[in-house]
Scaffold this active site. Structure first.
Site, PDB file in Angstrom:
ATOM      1  N   LEU A 165      36.855 -26.245   3.789  1.00  0.00           N
ATOM      2  CA  LEU A 165      38.222 -25.895   4.176  1.00  0.00           C
ATOM      3  C   LEU A 165      39.095 -27.137   4.347  1.00  0.00           C
ATOM      4  CD1 LEU A 165      37.438 -23.046   6.737  1.00  0.00           C
ATOM      5  CD2 LEU A 165      38.279 -22.801   4.391  1.00  0.00           C
TER       6      LEU A 165
ATOM      7  N   GLU B 175      27.875 -28.702   7.557  1.00  0.00           N
ATOM      8  CA  GLU B 175      28.632 -28.740   8.815  1.00  0.00           C
ATOM      9  C   GLU B 175      28.177 -29.889   9.705  1.00  0.00           C
ATOM     10  OE1 GLU B 175      31.264 -27.082   8.948  1.00  0.00           O
ATOM     11  OE2 GLU B 175      30.805 -25.772   7.275  1.00  0.00           O
TER      12      GLU B 175
ATOM     13  N   HIS C 183      29.815 -33.062   8.961  1.00  0.00           N
ATOM     14  CA  HIS C 183      31.151 -33.198   9.566  1.00  0.00           C
ATOM     15  C   HIS C 183      31.074 -33.871  10.935  1.00  0.00           C
ATOM     16  CE1 HIS C 183      33.979 -31.190   6.898  1.00  0.00           C
ATOM     17  NE2 HIS C 183      33.215 -30.125   6.797  1.00  0.00           N
TER      18      HIS C 183
HETATM   19 ZN    ZN Z   1      33.377 -28.675   5.327  1.00  0.00          ZN
END
Ligand code: ZN
Length: 172
Positions: free
Chosen positions: A97, A139, A142
């Site tokens: 995203l 994730e 991140h």
């Molecule tokens: Zn991502």
């Protein structure tokens, strides 16, 4: 619950590159953050979101891997840690995203074992494979300031960022 703004590589790269800090306790404030993150992820829509993607440098992830015809199945990960990864790796087409409309294959271990605290703050240990393994590794990257495009060649990465910048200018 509030839909928050999702940071993207064109404007917010410095924040996305931050290393997130461990959470000290799973309390109502943190659950409010997780609720907002889930709402933001569903609104996007996406299947996973790390707190840094809404500008909060905490080691928190939300995810929902339910298929379209299945009921929602939100998952929450606080302070996740990878305990083991398979030697076998495989490619999977990933998107993010924070890097809108860019998709490319990333090679990762196909199976991992992880531990984390859930929404209630309970310690969980479990195995992940297939999409779950890919998503949790994406994730967790991140949380360390790593984007999926960092796993690609420099040329592909620069091309991806340029494309996102161009699209953002066109939108403005
Ligand atoms: Zn991502």
């Amino acid at each position: 619950m509030t839909v928050r703004r999702i940071l993207t590589v064109d404007a917010d790269l410095a924040v996305l590159k931050k290393v997130s800090a461990p959470v000290e306790s799973v309390d109502d404030d943190l659950r409010r953050l997780m609720d907002d993150m889930l709402e933001t992820m569903y609104d996007a829509p996406g299947i996973g979101l790390a707190a840094i993607q809404v500008g909060v440098a905490k080691r928190v992830i939300v995810m929902d891997l339910a298929k379209k015809d299945e009921p929602p199945a939100p998952r929450y990960f606080v302070n996740p840690e990878i305990l083991w990864t398979s030697e076998e790796t495989g490619p999977w087409e990933e998107g993010c995203l924070s890097v809108p409309d860019i998709y490319d294959d990333v090679e990762r271990p196909i199976q991992v074992r992880l531990k984390y605290l859930n929404y209630q703050g309970e310690a969980i240990e479990e195995d992940a494979d297939e999409l779950y393994a890919v998503c949790i590794q994406h994730e967790m990257d991140h949380l360390n300031g790593v984007l999926f495009i960092d796993h690609l060649s420099r040329l592909k990465r620069e091309r991806a960022v340029a494309k996102v910048k161009k699209a953002a200018r066109a939108d403005a």
